[in-house]
Design a protein around this motif. Structure first.
Motif, short mmCIF file in Angstrom:
data_model
loop_
_atom_site.label_atom_id
_atom_site.label_comp_id
_atom_site.label_asym_id
_atom_site.label_seq_id
_atom_site.Cartn_x
_atom_site.Cartn_y
_atom_site.Cartn_z
N UNK A 41 38.60 -3.88 -58.52
CA UNK A 41 37.36 -4.29 -59.16
C UNK A 41 37.37 -5.80 -59.41
N UNK A 42 36.20 -6.33 -59.70
CA UNK A 42 36.09 -7.73 -60.09
C UNK A 42 35.15 -7.85 -61.28
N UNK A 43 35.21 -9.00 -61.95
CA UNK A 43 34.35 -9.26 -63.10
C UNK A 43 33.56 -10.53 -62.85
N UNK A 90 8.48 -10.13 -58.12
CA UNK A 90 9.34 -9.92 -56.96
C UNK A 90 10.71 -10.56 -57.18
N UNK A 91 10.71 -11.73 -57.80
CA UNK A 91 12.00 -12.39 -58.07
C UNK A 91 12.85 -11.58 -59.05
N UNK A 92 12.23 -11.09 -60.10
CA UNK A 92 12.98 -10.26 -61.05
C UNK A 92 13.52 -9.01 -60.34
N UNK A 93 12.71 -8.42 -59.50
CA UNK A 93 13.15 -7.23 -58.77
C UNK A 93 14.32 -7.56 -57.85
N UNK A 94 14.27 -8.71 -57.20
CA UNK A 94 15.37 -9.13 -56.33
C UNK A 94 16.66 -9.31 -57.13
N UNK A 95 16.54 -9.90 -58.32
CA UNK A 95 17.71 -10.10 -59.17
C UNK A 95 18.27 -8.76 -59.63
N UNK A 96 17.39 -7.86 -60.05
CA UNK A 96 17.86 -6.53 -60.49
C UNK A 96 18.57 -5.80 -59.33
N UNK A 97 18.01 -5.87 -58.15
CA UNK A 97 18.62 -5.21 -56.99
C UNK A 97 19.95 -5.85 -56.62
N UNK A 98 20.00 -7.18 -56.69
CA UNK A 98 21.23 -7.93 -56.42
C UNK A 98 22.34 -7.48 -57.37
N UNK A 99 22.04 -7.41 -58.65
CA UNK A 99 23.05 -7.05 -59.63
C UNK A 99 23.42 -5.58 -59.54
N UNK A 100 22.47 -4.73 -59.25
CA UNK A 100 22.77 -3.30 -59.07
C UNK A 100 23.70 -3.11 -57.87
N UNK A 133 25.86 -5.24 -56.69
CA UNK A 133 27.20 -5.69 -57.08
C UNK A 133 27.90 -4.64 -57.93
N UNK A 134 27.18 -4.12 -58.92
CA UNK A 134 27.77 -3.12 -59.82
C UNK A 134 28.16 -1.86 -59.07
N UNK A 135 27.36 -1.46 -58.10
CA UNK A 135 27.65 -0.25 -57.33
C UNK A 135 28.84 -0.44 -56.39
N UNK A 136 29.23 -1.69 -56.18
CA UNK A 136 30.31 -1.97 -55.24
C UNK A 136 31.52 -2.65 -55.89
#
Length: 289
Positions: A57-59, A158-168, A170-173
């Motif tokens: 894992x990473x932080x 759209x930008x907020x959605x991109x950020x949420x998807x980006x972070x999700x 990362x968290x899923x991986x």
């Protein structure tokens, strides 16, 4: 004395920046806080070693704040004792022409921590919904957009959605994300900017752009509130720390990071029987010399 501030500053429900204090209001003294800070840094060093050894894992620690809120010194005081081989700090400045030729998340992907590492973003992908929202003309450097009229409500959604998807993603991986906003008051910011002018050894910290940006303080607070409400999720939570007292902001951030690492269920690798046998043989050989 209970000094774990993780739950106190976790954003839950609808966040209002005007209702959030910038000052520490508890009974802990500065002397007590600094003592705890030193003790907790030892704990962070041990957890970082376990993260590195675990290797699965990473932080990612995201730090956001207004100018003079203390991001740089917080990084120094919180992470100064960890093994530099297991920790990377990336400070995001104004994007280069090459970075502008990609989408707004591209350069942040390149800086992500690999497994076993702690990555610290000093400013981050959130600048694209903060400074770029205060100064929408900056987005035109991407050349995808032709006019500031392109930056309507849907653009920002759209930008907020991109950020949420980006972070999700990362968290899923395997990347645990903790996002910290250092909430400094306009009054305290003024004091620190004056210190940069009055104290010669701090002159280099003062920028000509600091005062024009300070004039937009209320706009920034509005967009911080919006960004935090749009993107504080279970897998990528925001913590809003009162930052008028630097020692307290450092202690709070350190404890939030420790609490996050402890919840990652990190383990030192267990050796196989063959590896254990090899260690025993190596030990006998060394002791026989």
């Amino acid at each position: 004395m209970d000094t774990n501030f993780s739950d106190d500053f976790l954003v839950k429900g609808n966040f209002s920046i005007k209702k959030t204090s910038t000052e520490y209001e508890g009974n802990l003294t500065k002397e007590e806080g600094l003592k705890i800070l030193g003790e907790e840094k030892d704990k962070l060093r041990e957890l970082q070693e376990k993260l590195y050894a675990d290797g699965s894992q990473s932080l990612l620690v995201v730090l956001q704040a207004m100018d003079a809120a203390g991001k740089d010194s917080l990084i120094e005081h919180v992470f100064g004792g960890v093994n530099p081989q297991g920790c990377n700090v990336t400070s995001f400045k104004t994007p280069t022409s090459k970075e502008y030729s990609h989408d707004f998340l591209w350069r942040h992907y390149l800086a992500l921590p690999q497994k076993g590492m702690i990555g610290i973003f000093n400013r981050s992908h959130y600048e694209s919904v903060l400074v770029c929202k205060v100064h929408p003309e900056y987005n035109l450097s991407e050349k995808t957009w032709k006019s500031v009229k392109d930056f309507d409500d849907q653009f920002w959604k759209n930008r907020y959605e991109s950020i949420r998807n980006f972070e999700k993603h990362l968290a899923d991986n395997g990347t645990t994300i903790v996002k910290i906003f250092l909430n400094v008051s306009k009054k305290e910011q003024k004091k620190r900017l004056l210190d940069r002018i009055n104290e010669q050894e701090k002159n280099w910290k003062f920028s000509a752009s600091d005062l024009p940006e300070r004039d937009l303080f209320d706009d920034y607070m509005k967009y911080y509130e919006e960004a935090i409400n749009e993107t504080s999720k279970d897998k990528a939570p925001w913590y809003v720390i009162p930052a008028d007292n630097k020692w307290f902001a450092r202690l709070s951030a350190l404890q939030i990071i420790i609490d996050t690492l402890e919840k990652m269920n990190l383990k030192f690798p267990e050796l196989s029987k063959e590896d254990r046998k090899g260690l025993d043989e190596a030990k006998k050989k060394l002791e026989s010399e």
